[in-house]
Design a protein around this motif. Structure first.
Motif, PDB file in Angstrom:
ATOM      1  N   LEU A 106      -7.160  -4.061   2.709  1.00 33.19           N
ATOM      2  CA  LEU A 106      -6.494  -2.913   3.334  1.00 33.19           C
ATOM      3  C   LEU A 106      -6.431  -1.756   2.333  1.00 33.19           C
ATOM      4  O   LEU A 106      -5.793  -1.865   1.291  1.00 33.19           O
ATOM      5  N   VAL A 107      -7.100  -0.646   2.649  1.00 32.15           N
ATOM      6  CA  VAL A 107      -7.149   0.485   1.710  1.00 32.15           C
ATOM      7  C   VAL A 107      -6.496   1.746   2.281  1.00 32.15           C
ATOM      8  O   VAL A 107      -6.320   2.738   1.574  1.00 32.15           O
ATOM      9  N   GLY A 108      -6.143   1.714   3.574  1.00 34.78           N
ATOM     10  CA  GLY A 108      -5.487   2.867   4.171  1.00 34.78           C
ATOM     11  C   GLY A 108      -4.799   2.464   5.450  1.00 34.78           C
ATOM     12  O   GLY A 108      -5.163   1.461   6.068  1.00 34.78           O
TER      13      GLY A 108
ATOM     14  N   LEU B 140       0.825  -1.213   0.000  1.00 38.10           N
ATOM     15  CA  LEU B 140       0.000   0.000   0.000  1.00 38.10           C
ATOM     16  C   LEU B 140       0.859   1.263   0.000  1.00 38.10           C
ATOM     17  O   LEU B 140       0.583   2.220  -0.735  1.00 38.10           O
ATOM     18  N   TRP B 141       1.924   1.274   0.793  1.00 37.59           N
ATOM     19  CA  TRP B 141       2.812   2.441   0.782  1.00 37.59           C
ATOM     20  C   TRP B 141       3.397   2.646  -0.619  1.00 37.59           C
ATOM     21  O   TRP B 141       3.486   3.786  -1.091  1.00 37.59           O
ATOM     22  N   SER B 142       3.776   1.544  -1.258  1.00 38.10           N
ATOM     23  CA  SER B 142       4.338   1.664  -2.613  1.00 38.10           C
ATOM     24  C   SER B 142       3.285   2.185  -3.580  1.00 38.10           C
ATOM     25  O   SER B 142       3.550   3.098  -4.375  1.00 38.10           O
TER      26      SER B 142
ATOM     27  N   ARG C 176       3.488   7.806   8.138  1.00 39.14           N
ATOM     28  CA  ARG C 176       3.220   6.834   7.055  1.00 39.14           C
ATOM     29  C   ARG C 176       1.745   6.717   6.681  1.00 39.14           C
ATOM     30  O   ARG C 176       1.277   5.627   6.320  1.00 39.14           O
ATOM     31  N   LEU C 177       1.042   7.837   6.766  1.00 40.62           N
ATOM     32  CA  LEU C 177      -0.374   7.837   6.367  1.00 40.62           C
ATOM     33  C   LEU C 177      -0.472   7.620   4.860  1.00 40.62           C
ATOM     34  O   LEU C 177       0.167   8.328   4.073  1.00 40.62           O
ATOM     35  N   ALA C 178      -1.266   6.657   4.455  1.00 41.85           N
ATOM     36  CA  ALA C 178      -1.432   6.394   3.020  1.00 41.85           C
ATOM     37  C   ALA C 178      -2.799   5.783   2.755  1.00 41.85           C
ATOM     38  O   ALA C 178      -3.290   4.967   3.541  1.00 41.85           O
TER      39      ALA C 178
ATOM     40  N   PHE D  45       9.164   5.162   2.144  1.00 40.27           N
ATOM     41  CA  PHE D  45       9.315   4.463   3.418  1.00 40.27           C
ATOM     42  C   PHE D  45      10.653   3.737   3.441  1.00 40.27           C
ATOM     43  O   PHE D  45      11.363   3.747   2.441  1.00 40.27           O
ATOM     44  N   ARG D  46      11.014   3.165   4.591  1.00 40.28           N
ATOM     45  CA  ARG D  46      12.359   2.619   4.803  1.00 40.28           C
ATOM     46  C   ARG D  46      12.341   1.107   5.049  1.00 40.28           C
ATOM     47  O   ARG D  46      12.418   0.669   6.190  1.00 40.28           O
TER      48      ARG D  46
END
Ligand SMILES: CC(C)(COP(=O)(O)OP(=O)(O)OC[C@H]1O[C@@H](n2cnc3c(N)ncnc32)[C@H](O)[C@@H]1OP(=O)(O)O)[C@@H](O)C(=O)NCCC(=O)NCCS
Length: 142
Positions: free
Chosen positions: A56-58, A17-19, A73-75, A25-26
């Motif tokens: 998972l959407v957020g 999701l972050w991608s 890391r809000l996404a 992110f790390r």
């Protein structure tokens, strides 16, 4: 939409999701599986996920010391934006922090990220143009 605590079993979906959200992110540092597992163990309610039909959407990662609380890391999945997903996550994150008697909620936002700046303003956050962030790092990955 349902907001739930995330566990380490959600880790792959979190990084995906972050991608997808193009959020830096790390994965070799503080967002590695090991680091996230340790953080979840120390603070089980600090990783919050928004789910639609079990997908998972957020997500948001809460952190705090005894002075301030941070929203990290809000996404939100690009296909689920503008539906209040992030707003709901922030409301829940603030609730989590209030339980720790935290009264200051903060977020670090990159200068270019107008969407995020607008979002946080809309959630009642005030921009501080007079503060510059300094950090000292053991390596580039951390
Ligand atoms: C920022 C982000 C989390 C917002 O998620 P979202 O679920 O779409 O946000 P919400 O639907 O809860 O929006 C709430 C309010 O924020 C504001 N907002 C959200 N997206 C906006 C945009 N693209 N432009 C302007 N304002 C915006 C609006 O005021 C919105 O209220 P409205 O829909 O009634 O107008 C999402 O765009 C995202 O994941 N961006 C990429 C990752 C990122 O930058 N994360 C933040 C790191 S600090």
């Amino acid at each position: 939409m349902e907001i739930r605590k995330l566990t380490i079993d959600n880790y792959e979906k979190m990084t995906k999701l972050w991608s997808k959200a193009r959020l830096p992110f790390r994965p070799s540092g503080r967002d590695s599986r090991e680091a996230v597992a340790a953080e979840m163990k120390a603070n089980p309610g600090f990783f919050l996920g928004a789910f639609e039909d079990d997908q998972l959407v957020g997500l948001v990662v809460v952190s705090c010391d005894l002075r301030k609380g941070w929203l990290n890391r809000l996404a939100v999945d690009p296909g689920y934006r503008h539906r209040g997903v992030a707003k709901n996550l922030i409301v829940e994150a603030e609730k989590t922090l209030r339980k720790r008697d935290i009264k200051i909620f903060c977020a670090l936002i990159e200068e270019y990220n107008d969407t995020s700046k607008e979002f946080f303003k809309r959630c009642g956050y005030v921009e501080h143009r007079d503060i510059i962030y300094f950090s000292k790092r053991e390596s580039d990955e951390v």
